[in-house]
Design a protein around this motif. Structure first.
Motif, PDB file in Angstrom:
ATOM      1  N   MET A  15       0.855  -1.168   0.000  1.00 31.52           N
ATOM      2  CA  MET A  15       0.000   0.000   0.000  1.00 31.52           C
ATOM      3  C   MET A  15       0.901   1.231   0.000  1.00 31.52           C
ATOM      4  N   PHE A  16       0.792   2.013  -1.029  1.00 31.58           N
ATOM      5  CA  PHE A  16       1.547   3.248  -1.131  1.00 31.58           C
ATOM      6  C   PHE A  16       0.595   4.405  -0.925  1.00 31.58           C
ATOM      7  N   GLY A  17       1.112   5.556  -0.609  1.00 29.37           N
ATOM      8  CA  GLY A  17       0.263   6.724  -0.439  1.00 29.37           C
ATOM      9  C   GLY A  17       0.595   7.462   0.837  1.00 29.37           C
ATOM     10  N   PRO A  18      -0.334   8.275   1.288  1.00 28.72           N
ATOM     11  CA  PRO A  18      -0.067   9.119   2.450  1.00 28.72           C
ATOM     12  C   PRO A  18       0.109   8.339   3.746  1.00 28.72           C
ATOM     13  N   LEU A  19      -0.442   7.144   3.821  1.00 30.50           N
ATOM     14  CA  LEU A  19      -0.302   6.373   5.049  1.00 30.50           C
ATOM     15  C   LEU A  19       0.821   5.355   4.945  1.00 30.50           C
ATOM     16  N   SER A  20       1.118   4.881   3.759  1.00 26.83           N
ATOM     17  CA  SER A  20       2.218   3.980   3.467  1.00 26.83           C
ATOM     18  C   SER A  20       2.182   2.753   4.378  1.00 26.83           C
ATOM     19  N   TYR A  21       3.294   2.057   4.482  1.00 28.70           N
ATOM     20  CA  TYR A  21       3.374   0.881   5.326  1.00 28.70           C
ATOM     21  C   TYR A  21       3.654   1.274   6.764  1.00 28.70           C
ATOM     22  N   SER A  22       3.255   0.422   7.683  1.00 28.72           N
ATOM     23  CA  SER A  22       3.451   0.715   9.088  1.00 28.72           C
ATOM     24  C   SER A  22       3.836  -0.554   9.846  1.00 28.72           C
ATOM     25  N   TRP A  23       4.757  -0.399  10.784  1.00 31.96           N
ATOM     26  CA  TRP A  23       5.147  -1.500  11.657  1.00 31.96           C
ATOM     27  C   TRP A  23       4.264  -1.552  12.897  1.00 31.96           C
ATOM     28  N   ALA A  24       3.357  -0.601  13.040  1.00 32.14           N
ATOM     29  CA  ALA A  24       2.554  -0.485  14.255  1.00 32.14           C
ATOM     30  C   ALA A  24       1.782  -1.761  14.604  1.00 32.14           C
ATOM     31  N   PRO A  25       1.086  -2.414  13.669  1.00 29.35           N
ATOM     32  CA  PRO A  25       0.362  -3.634  14.067  1.00 29.35           C
ATOM     33  C   PRO A  25       1.291  -4.720  14.597  1.00 29.35           C
ATOM     34  N   TYR A  26       2.459  -4.858  14.000  1.00 37.79           N
ATOM     35  CA  TYR A  26       3.423  -5.863  14.461  1.00 37.79           C
ATOM     36  C   TYR A  26       3.949  -5.507  15.849  1.00 37.79           C
ATOM     37  N   VAL A  27       4.264  -4.243  16.058  1.00 35.41           N
ATOM     38  CA  VAL A  27       4.793  -3.806  17.356  1.00 35.41           C
ATOM     39  C   VAL A  27       3.737  -3.970  18.440  1.00 35.41           C
ATOM     40  N   LYS A  28       2.493  -3.623  18.139  1.00 33.31           N
ATOM     41  CA  LYS A  28       1.425  -3.745  19.131  1.00 33.31           C
ATOM     42  C   LYS A  28       1.123  -5.198  19.473  1.00 33.31           C
ATOM     43  N   SER A  29       1.350  -6.104  18.533  1.00 35.16           N
ATOM     44  CA  SER A  29       1.057  -7.513  18.792  1.00 35.16           C
ATOM     45  C   SER A  29       2.100  -8.171  19.700  1.00 35.16           C
ATOM     46  N   SER A  30       3.283  -7.616  19.762  1.00 32.93           N
ATOM     47  CA  SER A  30       4.341  -8.162  20.607  1.00 32.93           C
ATOM     48  C   SER A  30       4.460  -7.323  21.875  1.00 32.93           C
ATOM     49  N   ARG A  31       4.170  -7.936  23.009  1.00 36.84           N
ATOM     50  CA  ARG A  31       4.184  -7.210  24.278  1.00 36.84           C
ATOM     51  C   ARG A  31       5.584  -6.694  24.612  1.00 36.84           C
ATOM     52  N   THR A  32       6.603  -7.507  24.400  1.00 39.42           N
ATOM     53  CA  THR A  32       7.977  -7.110  24.715  1.00 39.42           C
ATOM     54  C   THR A  32       8.448  -5.988  23.807  1.00 39.42           C
ATOM     55  N   LEU A  33       8.213  -6.137  22.524  1.00 36.64           N
ATOM     56  CA  LEU A  33       8.617  -5.106  21.574  1.00 36.64           C
ATOM     57  C   LEU A  33       7.884  -3.796  21.850  1.00 36.64           C
ATOM     58  N   TYR A  34       6.611  -3.889  22.209  1.00 38.66           N
ATOM     59  CA  TYR A  34       5.826  -2.700  22.525  1.00 38.66           C
ATOM     60  C   TYR A  34       6.414  -1.960  23.727  1.00 38.66           C
ATOM     61  N   LYS A  35       6.862  -2.707  24.747  1.00 41.08           N
ATOM     62  CA  LYS A  35       7.462  -2.076  25.930  1.00 41.08           C
ATOM     63  C   LYS A  35       8.730  -1.314  25.580  1.00 41.08           C
ATOM     64  N   TRP A  36       9.462  -1.785  24.577  1.00 38.20           N
ATOM     65  CA  TRP A  36      10.702  -1.116  24.168  1.00 38.20           C
ATOM     66  C   TRP A  36      10.443   0.060  23.243  1.00 38.20           C
ATOM     67  N   VAL A  37       9.488  -0.077  22.365  1.00 39.41           N
ATOM     68  CA  VAL A  37       9.270   0.937  21.331  1.00 39.41           C
ATOM     69  C   VAL A  37       8.388   2.078  21.821  1.00 39.41           C
ATOM     70  N   LYS A  38       7.421   1.819  22.682  1.00 38.03           N
ATOM     71  CA  LYS A  38       6.465   2.841  23.122  1.00 38.03           C
ATOM     72  C   LYS A  38       7.137   4.061  23.748  1.00 38.03           C
ATOM     73  N   PRO A  39       8.088   3.924  24.669  1.00 38.10           N
ATOM     74  CA  PRO A  39       8.727   5.122  25.225  1.00 38.10           C
ATOM     75  C   PRO A  39       9.473   5.942  24.169  1.00 38.10           C
ATOM     76  N   VAL A  40      10.102   5.261  23.222  1.00 36.43           N
ATOM     77  CA  VAL A  40      10.808   5.967  22.150  1.00 36.43           C
ATOM     78  C   VAL A  40       9.814   6.705  21.259  1.00 36.43           C
ATOM     79  N   ALA A  41       8.691   6.057  20.958  1.00 39.43           N
ATOM     80  CA  ALA A  41       7.664   6.683  20.128  1.00 39.43           C
ATOM     81  C   ALA A  41       7.063   7.905  20.822  1.00 39.43           C
TER      82      ALA A  41
END
Length: 126
Positions: A1-27
């Motif tokens: 999917m190309f365009g203004p929203l493009s691709y996103s890693w958000a669904p993958y990050v949200k599905s992993s509890r450990t990854l979410y704990k690491w990425v959320k403070p940085v975000a």
């Protein structure tokens, strides 16, 4: 999917509890450091309006959403002219910073994909 929203890693990050704990403070840090909330913007106010997909999505906003968007843009323009942020109590909080335009943009993108699919259909006679 190309365009203004493009691709996103958000669904993958949200599905992993450990990854979410690491990425959320940085975000959160990055969103605060970018400074758009200090001018009262929401994230979707930063989408490029010259994109035809975003133009069509903007026409689908309710009157209240259109008014609020125009108000945020004018208030930020005035603050930019004055070379100062708006008062701290008027900054956009993370709770208020919701994606109000994203559903409309994805809907327009799906419609364009469907239109493209049907425009390329070849009718064969037997």
């Amino acid at each position: 999917m190309f365009g203004p929203l493009s691709y996103s890693w958000a669904p993958y990050v949200k599905s992993s509890r450990t990854l979410y704990k690491w990425v959320k403070p940085v975000a959160d840090w990055y969103a605060n450091a970018s400074g758009y909330r200090k001018y009262g913007f929401k994230y979707d106010d930063l989408l490029v309006e010259e994109n035809p997909t975003v133009q069509r999505a903007l026409t689908r906003l309710t009157e209240r959403e259109k008014y609020d968007r125009a108000y945020r843009l004018k208030r930020a323009s005035q603050a930019s002219v004055l070379h100062a942020h708006i008062p701290k109590e008027q900054w956009t909080t993370p709770v208020e910073d919701n994606r109000y335009l994203k559903p409309h943009v994805t809907e327009v993108m799906k419609e364009e994909a469907e239109r493209q699919m049907w425009d390329t259909v070849v009718v064969e006679r037997k």
